[in-house]
Design a protein around this motif. Structure first.
Motif, short mmCIF file in Angstrom:
data_model
loop_
_atom_site.label_atom_id
_atom_site.label_comp_id
_atom_site.label_asym_id
_atom_site.label_seq_id
_atom_site.Cartn_x
_atom_site.Cartn_y
_atom_site.Cartn_z
N GLN A 3 0.84 -1.19 0.00
CA GLN A 3 0.00 0.00 0.00
C GLN A 3 0.88 1.24 0.00
O GLN A 3 1.92 1.28 0.65
CB GLN A 3 -0.92 0.01 1.22
CG GLN A 3 -2.01 -1.04 1.18
CD GLN A 3 -3.02 -0.87 2.29
OE1 GLN A 3 -2.76 -0.23 3.30
NE2 GLN A 3 -4.20 -1.45 2.11
N LEU A 4 0.42 2.23 -0.74
CA LEU A 4 1.08 3.54 -0.77
C LEU A 4 0.03 4.57 -0.44
O LEU A 4 -0.97 4.69 -1.15
CB LEU A 4 1.67 3.80 -2.16
CG LEU A 4 2.76 2.84 -2.63
CD1 LEU A 4 3.08 3.07 -4.11
CD2 LEU A 4 4.02 3.01 -1.79
N GLN A 5 0.25 5.30 0.64
CA GLN A 5 -0.73 6.28 1.11
C GLN A 5 -0.14 7.67 0.99
O GLN A 5 0.78 8.04 1.72
CB GLN A 5 -1.10 5.98 2.56
CG GLN A 5 -2.17 6.90 3.13
CD GLN A 5 -3.51 6.70 2.46
OE1 GLN A 5 -3.97 5.58 2.26
NE2 GLN A 5 -4.15 7.81 2.09
N ALA A 6 -0.69 8.45 0.07
CA ALA A 6 -0.19 9.80 -0.18
C ALA A 6 -0.97 10.83 0.61
O ALA A 6 -2.18 10.68 0.83
CB ALA A 6 -0.27 10.11 -1.67
N SER A 7 -0.29 11.89 1.01
CA SER A 7 -0.94 12.99 1.70
C SER A 7 -0.12 14.26 1.51
O SER A 7 1.02 14.20 1.05
CB SER A 7 -1.07 12.69 3.20
OG SER A 7 0.19 12.51 3.78
N ALA A 23 3.39 7.15 2.55
CA ALA A 23 3.65 6.09 3.53
C ALA A 23 3.52 4.75 2.82
O ALA A 23 2.46 4.44 2.25
CB ALA A 23 2.67 6.19 4.68
N ALA A 24 4.60 3.98 2.85
CA ALA A 24 4.63 2.69 2.15
C ALA A 24 4.54 1.55 3.15
O ALA A 24 5.14 1.60 4.22
CB ALA A 24 5.91 2.58 1.34
N SER A 25 3.82 0.51 2.77
CA SER A 25 3.74 -0.67 3.62
C SER A 25 3.60 -1.91 2.74
O SER A 25 3.17 -1.82 1.59
CB SER A 25 2.56 -0.58 4.58
OG SER A 25 1.34 -0.49 3.87
N GLY A 26 4.02 -3.04 3.28
CA GLY A 26 3.83 -4.30 2.58
C GLY A 26 4.97 -4.71 1.67
O GLY A 26 4.94 -5.80 1.09
N PHE A 27 5.99 -3.87 1.53
CA PHE A 27 7.12 -4.24 0.68
C PHE A 27 7.96 -5.30 1.38
O PHE A 27 8.24 -5.20 2.57
CB PHE A 27 8.00 -3.03 0.37
CG PHE A 27 7.40 -2.10 -0.63
CD1 PHE A 27 6.61 -1.04 -0.22
CD2 PHE A 27 7.63 -2.27 -1.98
CE1 PHE A 27 6.05 -0.18 -1.13
CE2 PHE A 27 7.08 -1.41 -2.90
CZ PHE A 27 6.28 -0.36 -2.48
N ALA A 97 4.02 6.29 -6.37
CA ALA A 97 4.10 5.07 -7.17
C ALA A 97 5.44 4.39 -6.97
O ALA A 97 6.44 5.04 -6.68
CB ALA A 97 3.90 5.40 -8.65
N ALA A 98 5.46 3.08 -7.16
CA ALA A 98 6.68 2.29 -7.01
C ALA A 98 6.97 1.51 -8.29
O ALA A 98 6.06 0.92 -8.89
CB ALA A 98 6.53 1.32 -5.84
N HIS A 112 2.99 -0.49 -8.36
CA HIS A 112 2.05 -0.14 -7.30
C HIS A 112 1.76 1.35 -7.35
O HIS A 112 2.70 2.16 -7.39
CB HIS A 112 2.61 -0.50 -5.92
CG HIS A 112 3.06 -1.91 -5.80
ND1 HIS A 112 2.17 -2.96 -5.66
CD2 HIS A 112 4.30 -2.47 -5.81
CE1 HIS A 112 2.84 -4.09 -5.58
NE2 HIS A 112 4.13 -3.83 -5.67
N TRP A 113 0.50 1.69 -7.34
CA TRP A 113 0.04 3.08 -7.32
C TRP A 113 -0.65 3.39 -6.00
O TRP A 113 -1.36 2.55 -5.44
CB TRP A 113 -0.99 3.33 -8.42
CG TRP A 113 -0.49 3.35 -9.82
CD1 TRP A 113 -0.59 2.35 -10.75
CD2 TRP A 113 0.17 4.44 -10.49
NE1 TRP A 113 -0.04 2.74 -11.94
CE2 TRP A 113 0.44 4.02 -11.81
CE3 TRP A 113 0.56 5.72 -10.10
CZ2 TRP A 113 1.08 4.84 -12.75
CZ3 TRP A 113 1.19 6.53 -11.02
CH2 TRP A 113 1.44 6.09 -12.33
N GLY A 114 -0.43 4.61 -5.54
CA GLY A 114 -1.23 5.12 -4.44
C GLY A 114 -2.33 6.02 -5.00
O GLY A 114 -2.34 6.34 -6.18
N LYS A 115 -3.26 6.41 -4.13
CA LYS A 115 -4.28 7.36 -4.56
C LYS A 115 -3.65 8.74 -4.69
O LYS A 115 -2.64 9.03 -4.06
CB LYS A 115 -5.41 7.40 -3.54
CG LYS A 115 -6.23 6.12 -3.50
CD LYS A 115 -7.41 6.25 -2.56
CE LYS A 115 -8.23 4.97 -2.56
NZ LYS A 115 -9.38 5.05 -1.63
#
Length: 123
Positions: A3-7, A23-27, A97-98, A112-115
């Motif tokens: 997950q990639l959470q942008a803010s 914020a990146a998680s799950g890698f 994005a990753a 992987h894309w974040g919103k």
């Protein structure tokens, strides 16, 4: 699950600054570069900047060099994009994005894309 959470988007006057966070998680490995794309109304999505998780090396689009700085806090699994001297043409939705290591930072390589988060720069 990655997950990639942008803010951090918002409205700012030309010449101002904003900082985006991803914020990146799950890698499960460091074989990725994480960064930002942006898409302005009526335009194609374009790569802005990215940073390698493994060694911290960075890349910037010519249009933002000298104004934007990307960094990462590996302890927090967060990537930051400090945007200074903002211009109206920086107005866009910014996406975290990753891409796999060794890939060019293009939309086609994104795994992987974040919103998105909206950045609006007023003149």
């Amino acid at each position: 699950e990655v997950q990639l959470q942008a803010s951090g988007g918002g409205l700012v006057q030309a010449g101002g600054s904003l900082r985006l966070s991803c914020a990146a998680s799950g890698f499960t490995s460091d074989d990725y570069a994480i960064g930002w794309f942006r898409q302005a109304p009526g335009k194609e999505r374009e790569g802005v900047s990215c940073i390698m998780r493994s060694d911290g090396s960075t890349w910037y689009a010519n249009s933002v060099k000298g104004r934007f700085t990307i960094s990462s806090d590996n302890a927090k699994n967060t990537v930051y994009l400090q945007m200074n001297s903002l211009k109206p043409e920086d107005t866009a939705v910014y996406y975290c994005a990753a891409v796999p290591s060794g890939s060019y930072y293009t939309s086609g390589a994104v795994r992987h894309w974040g919103k998105g988060t909206l950045v609006t720069v007023s003149s």
